[in-house]
Design a protein around this motif. Structure first.
Motif, PDB file in Angstrom:
ATOM      1  N   VAL B 168       0.865  -1.178   0.000  1.00 24.95           N
ATOM      2  CA  VAL B 168       0.000   0.000   0.000  1.00 24.95           C
ATOM      3  C   VAL B 168       0.905   1.232   0.000  1.00 24.95           C
ATOM      4  O   VAL B 168       1.879   1.299   0.754  1.00 24.95           O
ATOM      5  CB  VAL B 168      -0.905  -0.012   1.244  1.00 24.95           C
ATOM      6  N   THR B 169       0.593   2.181  -0.878  1.00 22.26           N
ATOM      7  CA  THR B 169       1.399   3.403  -0.957  1.00 22.26           C
ATOM      8  C   THR B 169       1.004   4.356   0.171  1.00 22.26           C
ATOM      9  O   THR B 169      -0.151   4.772   0.252  1.00 22.26           O
ATOM     10  CB  THR B 169       1.178   4.111  -2.309  1.00 22.26           C
ATOM     11  N   TYR B 246       2.418   7.023  12.210  1.00 21.53           N
ATOM     12  CA  TYR B 246       1.642   7.834  11.273  1.00 21.53           C
ATOM     13  C   TYR B 246       1.364   7.045   9.992  1.00 21.53           C
ATOM     14  O   TYR B 246       0.224   6.966   9.533  1.00 21.53           O
ATOM     15  CB  TYR B 246       2.431   9.114  10.968  1.00 21.53           C
ATOM     16  N   LEU B 250      -2.223   5.632   8.737  1.00 25.72           N
ATOM     17  CA  LEU B 250      -2.777   6.009   7.431  1.00 25.72           C
ATOM     18  C   LEU B 250      -3.180   4.761   6.641  1.00 25.72           C
ATOM     19  O   LEU B 250      -4.292   4.671   6.110  1.00 25.72           O
ATOM     20  CB  LEU B 250      -1.734   6.828   6.655  1.00 25.72           C
ATOM     21  N   ALA B 251      -2.279   3.782   6.583  1.00 28.23           N
ATOM     22  CA  ALA B 251      -2.567   2.567   5.812  1.00 28.23           C
ATOM     23  C   ALA B 251      -3.719   1.782   6.448  1.00 28.23           C
ATOM     24  O   ALA B 251      -4.646   1.354   5.755  1.00 28.23           O
ATOM     25  CB  ALA B 251      -1.318   1.695   5.705  1.00 28.23           C
ATOM     26  N   ASN B 254      -7.045   3.427   5.894  1.00 30.37           N
ATOM     27  CA  ASN B 254      -7.635   3.161   4.578  1.00 30.37           C
ATOM     28  C   ASN B 254      -8.123   1.719   4.442  1.00 30.37           C
ATOM     29  O   ASN B 254      -9.103   1.469   3.738  1.00 30.37           O
ATOM     30  CB  ASN B 254      -6.680   3.571   3.469  1.00 30.37           C
ATOM     31  N   GLN B 287      -7.601   9.450  13.218  1.00 32.53           N
ATOM     32  CA  GLN B 287      -7.524  10.669  12.397  1.00 32.53           C
ATOM     33  C   GLN B 287      -7.852  10.377  10.933  1.00 32.53           C
ATOM     34  O   GLN B 287      -8.411  11.238  10.245  1.00 32.53           O
ATOM     35  CB  GLN B 287      -6.098  11.241  12.532  1.00 32.53           C
ATOM     36  N   PHE B 288      -7.536   9.180  10.497  1.00 32.43           N
ATOM     37  CA  PHE B 288      -7.662   8.852   9.072  1.00 32.43           C
ATOM     38  C   PHE B 288      -8.863   7.972   8.728  1.00 32.43           C
ATOM     39  O   PHE B 288      -8.931   7.420   7.627  1.00 32.43           O
ATOM     40  CB  PHE B 288      -6.364   8.204   8.562  1.00 32.43           C
ATOM     41  N   THR B 289      -9.794   7.811   9.653  1.00 28.03           N
ATOM     42  CA  THR B 289     -11.009   7.049   9.366  1.00 28.03           C
ATOM     43  C   THR B 289     -12.221   7.948   9.539  1.00 28.03           C
ATOM     44  O   THR B 289     -12.218   8.854  10.373  1.00 28.03           O
ATOM     45  CB  THR B 289     -11.152   5.837  10.304  1.00 28.03           C
TER      46      THR B 289
END
Lengths: 319, 319
Positions: B168-169, B246, B250-251, B254, B287-289
């Motif tokens: 995953v990028t 972090y 993030l990964a 997603n 934070q990313f969901t």
């Protein structure tokens, strides 16, 4: 059973679309009615029941001629209970017992799922997905939605949020999304997102651009105008399309890296830009996927347009 | 059937681990043998067959006492054909007919999948996944791998690459990965990735830091040393752990936004840092969901350690 039929219903805030289909998913009849959201949407389900019963009379068909009715709905759908909550564009303020009411009103078994999921099922079954067991669908419309079919199953996740590709984070420092977090795909790749990117890039753009002139004149613009300008070679518009394509390629690349579907199908109004968009997204998709995915997962444009919903909805009745 | 047993085999480049389990996944016997990769790995399958047959004799059991053998293998596994290609750490240079040979050598039905997938199945069945139908597993070891169980099915994708979370990028402008693209999760969150981040951040770090001293002295460091320094309050090490967290947040965020699993289970050597890592990853995950995922998908540490492989492998025999 072989001669039985399916009914698909695609319920939206403006219209409800209906279709009668064969078990192979071929549409035999189509019609639609306006969605009456007055009185807290209390007319919607009775109108759907009446419309189905009227058309069955018209076509000289009975409840027993059908395997079932499948429906796609906005809002949060409980597929087991057959209920819908939080469908604000339908004016539904409380939980609606859609399955119970429609089964009672028609005498036909009823299944329901959310609108993005049934569109995914439709494109997978009869559209660009070629009925493959591994197809992810993303729709670029007013918002960005999606659905994931993996190993032949439509994924829901633990709370119905599987396939919510609009909220994949593509830029941790990006625009604030309506969901409350930053840099969601929807903020840059929905119809409004494309316009937002255009407005921001126009502010820093110095050269000649018809798109910039339109924006500077204060005229309303749409994602279609952005793509039309880009197709004519407008430099600013091309930069906007490149940025949108970059974010779509990054998000779809990570869909590929996680799920390795046969096809990632791109639909919705923004995808009307066609191959002009697809080839640009594909270049970034290849940049952001590792070799085995790059070689085996393909991006495709949706082919069914606004019949994806009724077709996919009907397929719910086959389960 | 009720008294029948399962055999799980976890084949690695150094050892092959074996277990006899009940149909409920409880381990009754365990043993292991060294993996002999000499002569293009031609001894590996015969050694596995001999070891199984010897232990069946030892325990006074017959082939008929078993539902099946399941195995996890490195390399690219064709689960239908039961073959393995490209397992370079086993020295296998050609396609291996593992299923055919082991079924012939033991008289027991045989199933196979790749090593990260069987570890995912194990953690899902008897570990942190609580046997939930929606569990994603990520393993942070020498590399980063993973597996996705969705709606109760282990996902493979069209070419076996579903669940490849290591690619995953997470940073489009990040480090070059062995896969050829940039900014893969593996480049920053594997054991070697954590060390790489530490070396890079040390170059620009000016304050007092034991970790920086170790690096400046040219001593070998490991991800464990980085986490140990961070736990002691070392400023550089804390910055490194924050950066790794972090990217993991993030990964995994997603993963949550796409799949909404009940649990995302984090295992592998780097996860030995325990809650110290998990709480930091979780803060970024939140934070990313988007809200529905944030409230329903939970991060957890793996609980099975290196028995996840044999347990998950054995579960393949139940299909």
């Amino acid at each position: 059973m072989a001669d039985k039929k399916l009914i698909g219903v695609d319920l939206g805030g403006t219209t409800a679309k209906f279709a009668i289909l064969t078990l192979d998913g071929d549409i035999q009849q189509r019609w639609s009615i306006d969605t009456n959201i007055l009185d807290e949407g209390s007319h919607i389900v009775p109108d759907i029941i009446d419309s189905i019963n009227e058309h069955l009379d018209l076509y000289n068909m009975q409840a027993a001629d059908f395997v079932g009715i499948g429906m796609g709905s906005p809002g949060s759908v409980d597929i087991e209970a057959g209920t819908v909550t939080g469908a604000f564009n339908l004016n539904w303020k409380t939980k609606q017992n859609v399955k119970k009411d429609i089964e009672k009103g028609t005498g036909i078994p009823f299944s329901i799922d959310n609108d993005a999921n049934v569109a995914a099922l439709g494109e997978r079954w009869k559209g660009a997905g070629d009925n493959n067991p591994d197809v992810t669908f993303v729709t670029l419309g007013t918002g960005v939605g999606g659905g994931v079919v993996a190993d032949g199953n439509l994924l829901h996740g633990i709370a119905g949020s599987a396939g919510e590709l609009g909220h994949v984070t593509v830029d941790p420092n990006g625009y604030l999304c309506t969901c409350g977090k930053h840099g969601c795909l929807e903020t840059v790749a929905s119809a409004t997102g494309v316009v937002r990117v255009a407005r921001d890039m126009a502010e820093e753009f110095a050269g000649n651009s018809k798109l910039k002139e339109i924006l500077d004149d204060g005229d309303e613009i749409s994602s279609k105008i952005v793509f039309d300008c880009a197709k004519e070679g407008d430099k600013l518009a091309l930069m906007v399309v490149d940025k949108v394509s970059y974010y779509l390629g990054l998000a779809m690349g990570n869909v590929g890296n996680m799920l390795n579907p046969k096809y990632i199908v791109i639909g919705g109004g923004v995808s009307a830009a066609g191959d002009f968009l697809l080839t640009r997204v594909d270049a970034y998709f290849k940049q952001f996927t590792f070799p085995n995915v790059r070689e085996t997962t393909k991006l495709r444009l949706a082919t069914l347009g606004n019949t994806a919903g009724v077709i996919g909805a009907a397929s719910l009745a086959l389960k």
